[in-house]
Design an enzyme around this catalytic site. Structure first.
Site: not given
Length: 224
Positions: A7, A12, A74, A173
């Site tokens: 990434t 993350k 993913d 979200d």
């Protein structure tokens, strides 16, 4: 042991590190996570047609370039009435990669006529671990053994609401209300969207969390 996370999003790493520490306990201190971005590795073209294929594609690319174990994931949103969509195209649903507002606007327009009780959806995540074989480990015929590969899946079910709510998170979200809720509601007494949850609340129930928790035993095996 150094493990490369495929990434360029440094955000993350803390989430994955927290999962590993919670699942592996003291053993986690033997693992160092670094991002592909910090190593100036390029992003591979995601040519897979499933989350699993794309996660493996990214992890394989990093493992091949570095010779180190690699983690990748993913994920995307699947809306029931749209079949598998947006799915692997979630991040570029509107045609421009990463334009969250445009992606949300298009999705809401596409399901505007769908009643509230038919707006079920789920976030899916595939987490992959690829462990390359050492160069010296060759078979008698001179071929190199294939890397060890593992993929685990995670899912977070919920519903898509009609208007965005919340300032946290990213992607879809603000319009996704998970079925699994923390022990509180928003100021209007409504169930929380993922964007109204704290990072800790969301991570505890997220599809990514579930996938990496399932992958944790495989990671533990790397350090014996």
């Amino acid at each position: 042991m150094k493990i490369v996370v495929a990434t360029h999003n440094e955000g993350k790493l803390p989430e994955i590190r927290n999962i590993i520490e919670a699942e592996l306990g003291q053993a986690a201190q033997h693992i160092e996570l670094v991002s592909a971005g910090s190593m100036n590795l390029p992003d591979p073209v995601e040519t897979g047609v499933t989350f699993e294929q794309n996660a493996l594609l990214k992890a394989r690319d990093v493992a091949r370039r570095t010779g180190l174990p690699a983690l990748a994931d993913d994920s995307g949103l699947i809306v029931d009435v749209l079949g598998a969509a947006p799915g692997i195209l979630s991040a570029r649903w509107s045609g421009v990669h990463g334009d969250d507002e445009a992606n949300i606007d298009l999705l809401l327009a596409q399901i505007a006529d769908i009643p509230d009780d038919k707006r079920g959806a789920r976030f899916n995540c595939a987490a992959a671990l690829v462990v390359p074989k050492h160069c010296g480990e060759e078979r008698a015929n001179g071929t190199t053994p294939k890397a060890e590969e593992t993929v685990k899946l995670g899912e977070m079910r919920g519903v898509v609401i009609r208007e965005p709510r919340g300032e946290n998170g990213f992607g879809y979200d603000p319009i996704f209300v998970p079925d699994n809720q923390p022990g509180r509601r928003n100021a209007n007494g409504e169930k929380l969207t993922s964007a109204e949850m704290t990072a800790e609340e969301k991570n505890a129930i997220s599809h990514r969390h579930k996938a990496f928790v399932a992958l944790a035993p495989e990671i533990k095996e790397l350090i014996g």
